[in-house]
Design an enzyme around this catalytic site. Structure first.
Site, PDB file in Angstrom:
ATOM      1  N   GLU A 110       0.633   6.401 -11.230  1.00  0.00           N
ATOM      2  CA  GLU A 110      -0.239   5.246 -12.217  1.00  0.00           C
ATOM      3  C   GLU A 110      -1.624   6.190 -12.133  1.00  0.00           C
ATOM      4  O   GLU A 110      -1.867   5.959 -10.756  1.00  0.00           O
ATOM      5  CB  GLU A 110      -0.159   3.423 -11.820  1.00  0.00           C
ATOM      6  CG  GLU A 110      -0.456   2.960 -13.060  1.00  0.00           C
ATOM      7  CD  GLU A 110      -0.168   1.529 -12.160  1.00  0.00           C
ATOM      8  OE1 GLU A 110       0.714   1.255 -11.710  1.00  0.00           O
ATOM      9  OE2 GLU A 110      -0.941   0.757 -11.909  1.00  0.00           O
ATOM     10  N   ASP A 143      -2.750   2.456 -16.274  1.00  0.00           N
ATOM     11  CA  ASP A 143      -3.286   1.164 -16.666  1.00  0.00           C
ATOM     12  C   ASP A 143      -4.943   0.601 -16.865  1.00  0.00           C
ATOM     13  O   ASP A 143      -5.231   0.203 -17.830  1.00  0.00           O
ATOM     14  CB  ASP A 143      -3.133   0.336 -14.907  1.00  0.00           C
ATOM     15  CG  ASP A 143      -3.115  -0.790 -14.647  1.00  0.00           C
ATOM     16  OD1 ASP A 143      -4.216  -1.566 -15.406  1.00  0.00           O
ATOM     17  OD2 ASP A 143      -3.561  -1.059 -12.943  1.00  0.00           O
ATOM     18  N   HIS A 173       2.479  -7.869 -12.338  1.00  0.00           N
ATOM     19  CA  HIS A 173       1.248  -8.726 -11.318  1.00  0.00           C
ATOM     20  C   HIS A 173       0.290  -8.085 -10.984  1.00  0.00           C
ATOM     21  O   HIS A 173       0.504  -6.730 -11.211  1.00  0.00           O
ATOM     22  CB  HIS A 173       2.445  -9.262  -9.868  1.00  0.00           C
ATOM     23  CG  HIS A 173       2.331  -7.836  -8.310  1.00  0.00           C
ATOM     24  ND1 HIS A 173       2.366  -7.920  -7.068  1.00  0.00           N
ATOM     25  CD2 HIS A 173       1.914  -6.335  -8.800  1.00  0.00           C
ATOM     26  CE1 HIS A 173       1.958  -7.110  -6.923  1.00  0.00           C
ATOM     27  NE2 HIS A 173       2.208  -5.885  -7.753  1.00  0.00           N
ATOM     28  N   SER A 207      -8.366  -4.741  -8.519  1.00  0.00           N
ATOM     29  CA  SER A 207      -8.835  -3.239  -9.227  1.00  0.00           C
ATOM     30  C   SER A 207      -8.780  -3.212 -10.620  1.00  0.00           C
ATOM     31  O   SER A 207      -7.851  -2.910 -11.465  1.00  0.00           O
ATOM     32  CB  SER A 207      -7.993  -2.191  -8.917  1.00  0.00           C
ATOM     33  OG  SER A 207      -7.408  -1.984  -9.077  1.00  0.00           O
ATOM     34  N   LYS A 267       0.110  -6.272 -17.686  1.00  0.00           N
ATOM     35  CA  LYS A 267      -0.436  -7.173 -17.417  1.00  0.00           C
ATOM     36  C   LYS A 267      -0.887  -8.559 -18.169  1.00  0.00           C
ATOM     37  O   LYS A 267      -1.495  -7.886 -18.775  1.00  0.00           O
ATOM     38  CB  LYS A 267      -1.544  -6.818 -16.878  1.00  0.00           C
ATOM     39  CG  LYS A 267      -1.130  -6.088 -15.627  1.00  0.00           C
ATOM     40  CD  LYS A 267      -2.385  -5.220 -15.299  1.00  0.00           C
ATOM     41  CE  LYS A 267      -1.824  -4.299 -13.753  1.00  0.00           C
ATOM     42  NZ  LYS A 267      -3.670  -4.439 -12.770  1.00  0.00           N
ATOM     43  N   HIS A 323      -6.571  -3.148  -1.858  1.00  0.00           N
ATOM     44  CA  HIS A 323      -6.066  -4.454  -1.352  1.00  0.00           C
ATOM     45  C   HIS A 323      -5.549  -4.153  -0.210  1.00  0.00           C
ATOM     46  O   HIS A 323      -5.298  -5.012   0.723  1.00  0.00           O
ATOM     47  CB  HIS A 323      -4.339  -4.207  -1.805  1.00  0.00           C
ATOM     48  CG  HIS A 323      -4.651  -4.257  -3.830  1.00  0.00           C
ATOM     49  ND1 HIS A 323      -3.777  -3.631  -4.614  1.00  0.00           N
ATOM     50  CD2 HIS A 323      -5.405  -4.914  -4.719  1.00  0.00           C
ATOM     51  CE1 HIS A 323      -3.875  -4.104  -5.587  1.00  0.00           C
ATOM     52  NE2 HIS A 323      -5.278  -4.303  -6.244  1.00  0.00           N
ATOM     53  N   GLU A 373      -1.625   2.070  -4.209  1.00  0.00           N
ATOM     54  CA  GLU A 373      -0.245   1.531  -4.227  1.00  0.00           C
ATOM     55  C   GLU A 373       0.963   2.227  -4.010  1.00  0.00           C
ATOM     56  O   GLU A 373       0.426   3.642  -4.465  1.00  0.00           O
ATOM     57  CB  GLU A 373       0.099   0.849  -4.957  1.00  0.00           C
ATOM     58  CG  GLU A 373      -0.800  -0.475  -5.644  1.00  0.00           C
ATOM     59  CD  GLU A 373      -1.350  -0.613  -7.230  1.00  0.00           C
ATOM     60  OE1 GLU A 373       0.278  -1.065  -7.720  1.00  0.00           O
ATOM     61  OE2 GLU A 373      -1.555  -1.743  -7.317  1.00  0.00           O
ATOM     62  N   ASP A 396       0.588   4.390  -7.072  1.00  0.00           N
ATOM     63  CA  ASP A 396      -0.815   4.343  -8.408  1.00  0.00           C
ATOM     64  C   ASP A 396      -2.243   3.797  -7.762  1.00  0.00           C
ATOM     65  O   ASP A 396      -2.547   3.874  -6.379  1.00  0.00           O
ATOM     66  CB  ASP A 396      -0.774   2.472  -8.158  1.00  0.00           C
ATOM     67  CG  ASP A 396      -1.711   2.381  -9.506  1.00  0.00           C
ATOM     68  OD1 ASP A 396      -3.324   2.552  -9.990  1.00  0.00           O
ATOM     69  OD2 ASP A 396      -2.122   0.602  -9.669  1.00  0.00           O
ATOM     70  N   LYS A 433       6.613  -4.199 -11.522  1.00  0.00           N
ATOM     71  CA  LYS A 433       6.267  -4.199 -10.491  1.00  0.00           C
ATOM     72  C   LYS A 433       5.826  -5.247  -9.757  1.00  0.00           C
ATOM     73  O   LYS A 433       4.761  -6.313 -10.590  1.00  0.00           O
ATOM     74  CB  LYS A 433       4.994  -3.245 -10.342  1.00  0.00           C
ATOM     75  CG  LYS A 433       3.226  -3.322 -10.772  1.00  0.00           C
ATOM     76  CD  LYS A 433       2.698  -1.850 -10.011  1.00  0.00           C
ATOM     77  CE  LYS A 433       1.479  -1.995 -11.098  1.00  0.00           C
ATOM     78  NZ  LYS A 433       0.539  -1.420 -10.105  1.00  0.00           N
ATOM     79  N   GLU A 441      -0.918  -7.356  -1.454  1.00  0.00           N
ATOM     80  CA  GLU A 441       0.397  -6.826  -1.788  1.00  0.00           C
ATOM     81  C   GLU A 441       1.564  -7.175  -1.256  1.00  0.00           C
ATOM     82  O   GLU A 441       2.722  -6.700  -2.129  1.00  0.00           O
ATOM     83  CB  GLU A 441       0.932  -6.475  -3.501  1.00  0.00           C
ATOM     84  CG  GLU A 441      -0.593  -6.231  -3.946  1.00  0.00           C
ATOM     85  CD  GLU A 441      -0.489  -5.048  -5.642  1.00  0.00           C
ATOM     86  OE1 GLU A 441       0.311  -4.416  -5.387  1.00  0.00           O
ATOM     87  OE2 GLU A 441      -1.361  -5.624  -6.644  1.00  0.00           O
TER      88      GLU A 441
HETATM   89  P1  PGA Z   1      -5.571  -4.884  -9.342  1.00  0.00           P
HETATM   90  O1  PGA Z   1      -4.353  -4.033  -9.532  1.00  0.00           O
HETATM   91  O2  PGA Z   1      -4.088  -6.554  -9.600  1.00  0.00           O
HETATM   92  O3  PGA Z   1      -6.210  -5.650  -7.918  1.00  0.00           O
HETATM   93  O4  PGA Z   1      -6.340  -5.023 -10.875  1.00  0.00           O
HETATM   94  C1  PGA Z   1      -3.422  -3.845  -9.543  1.00  0.00           C
HETATM   95  C2  PGA Z   1      -3.220  -2.434 -10.269  1.00  0.00           C
HETATM   96  O5  PGA Z   1      -3.817  -1.735 -10.225  1.00  0.00           O
HETATM   97  O6  PGA Z   1      -1.923  -1.846 -10.945  1.00  0.00           O
HETATM   98 ZN    ZN Z   2      -3.086  -0.048 -10.822  1.00  0.00          ZN
END
Ligand code: PGA
Ligand code: ZN
Length: 425
Positions: free
Chosen positions: A282, A309, A362, A40, A334, A151, A160, A238, A385, A201
């Site tokens: 998030e 994010d 991650h 995502s 990230k 996911h 999430e 999230d 996370k 995840e």
């Molecule tokens: P992604 O999701 O690693 O699949 O982009 C993580 C997030 O959205 O925080």
């Molecule tokens: Zn996110």
């Protein structure tokens, strides 16, 4: 000095190709890093260079690997591995695009992380110590235990559902509480007649009808594990709302219904009232919907942590804009969204200087590399996370934190106190 850099194509936790890079110093010391990959992804992320064509579903990374082995190798020869900023700057210049489209952020990041590792190895220091010096603390960790959205193949649109220990005597103590809750959650899901297969995840991916049902299961699992929701174990989620934002109507198509932005806000409000143990949300709104993201922050930013994010993608320029507009009070970090260690450090500094908390993250496509565990401790980023306490590519990060805690002693344990840590100054 850096003698050479070398990359190869390896595979991530979803079976997709990714980049591994080695940095070899003139004295023979080596550093190695593996690059993760998201599903995502934010639109403004640095470019993950993929080969296209028919090989490996078009996802091969041989072009990125070749860029490391040829032009990056030539550019970094004889440069100083202890000057991370300079090494990263050389690669940014060599690429020459604003989003690392030419060489690939996957190529550049692999070398950037491997350079830090090689430098740490040369000094015989653990990575967290080399990057962070002294006075380090262990982070509060957020564990994605129910997977939805991109996911998992289920009916849940929030991506999430996380649990986090808010009362603990050490990182280990907190993590033990998380594993107890995780195993209890499995029983709760089984008892309700759903399957307990895992998502990307490591969280369960039951085919529930709604996000509210998922939150109820989390709540029940915390209680049945013997903990008080909100006191010992809290909940975060999230929404990754970019993935249910309708760009034509500017509304949100969520779990079979259409929500206007205000209706979505009312829905979140209802969740917060029903589950007061929710302490962090998030991406409640889509990455293009800054106005509503800001509005949500104004309404709830004193009560909970609100993490940005997708709208900011670890990009200092976008983070600066978000801060100016009052979007969120926390920034997700990230490394592969921006593509170098140096720029990631800049993003963290900028966020924290402005009173924002930072959560290192991650990606849903991970590797066995534990770089982010060290990186979180090194930057005292306070939050990490890294998925469920299941599947080795997730758990290895937590195992690395257990090792670091052993080295630092439990004095290094810190707990971000919610919601007191959400303060602007
Ligand atoms: P992604 O999701 O690693 O699949 O982009 C993580 C997030 O959205 O925080
Ligand atoms: Zn996110």
């Amino acid at each position: 000095f850096i003698d050479s850099v070398k990359a190869r194509e390896i595979f991530d936790s979803r079976g997709n190709p990714t980049v591994e890079a080695d940095v070899i110093l003139s004295d023979g010391t080596r550093g190695r890093a593996e690059v993760p990959s998201g599903a995502s992804t934010g639109e403004k992320e640095a470019v993950e260079l993929r080969d296209g064509g028919s090989r490996l579903q078009g996802k091969g990374v041989l072009k990125a690997v070749n860029n490391v082995n040829t032009s990056i190798n030539a550019a970094l020869h004889d440069s100083d591995p202890f000057n991370q900023a300079h090494v990263d700057q050389l690669m940014i210049q060599l690429d020459g695009t604003p989003n690392k489209a030419k060489l690939g952020a996957n190529a550049i990041l692999g070398v950037s992380m491997a350079t830090a590792r090689a430098a740490a190895n040369a000094l015989h220091q653990p990575l967290y110590r080399y990057l962070g010096g002294t006075d380090l603390e262990l982070p509060q960790t957020f564990h994605n235990v129910i997977n939805g959205g991109e996911h998992a193949d289920n009916g849940i649109d929030i991506q999430e559902f996380m649990i986090t220990p808010v009362e603990r005597t050490s990182f280990r103590d907190g993590f033990e509480k998380i594993t107890n809750t995780y195993h209890t959650l499995k029983k709760v899901i089984e008892a309700a007649g759903f399957t307990t297969g895992l998502g990307d995840e490591g969280g369960f991916a039951p085919n529930l009808k709604s996000s509210e049902a998922a939150l109820q299961m989390l709540h029940d699992a915390i209680v049945q594990a013997g903990y008080t929701p909100g006191k010992e174990i809290a909940i975060a989620f999230d929404a990754a709302a970019s993935y249910f934002y309708n760009r034509d109507t500017k509304n949100y198509d969520f779990e079979g219904q259409t929500y206007t932005p205000d209706e979505l806000g009312a829905y979140y409000h209802k969740l917060l009232d029903k589950f007061p143990e929710i302490i962090s949300i998030e991406d409640p709104y889509g990455e293009e919907d800054w106005a509503n993201f800001v509005k949500f922050t104004k309404a709830y930013g004193q009560r909970i942590q609100i993490v940005a994010d997708d709208p900011v993608c670890t990009n200092p320029k976008l983070i600066r804009e978000a801060i100016e507009q009052g979007m969120a009070n926390s920034i997700l970090i990230k490394l592969n969204q921006i593509g170098t260690v140096t720029e990631t450090l800049e993003a963290i500094r900028l966020a924290r200087k402005n009173g924002y908390t930072t959560m290192i993250s991650h990606r849903s496509g991970e590797t066995g590399d534990t770089f982010i565990a060290d990186f979180t401790v090194a930057t005292n980023a306070a939050e990490l996370k890294s998925g469920a306490p299941a599947r080795s590519e997730r758990v290895e990060k937590y195992n690395q934190l257990l090792r670091i805690e052993e080295e630092l002693g439990t004095d290094g344990t810190r707990l971000a106190h919610f919601p007191d840590n959400v303060k602007f100054d």
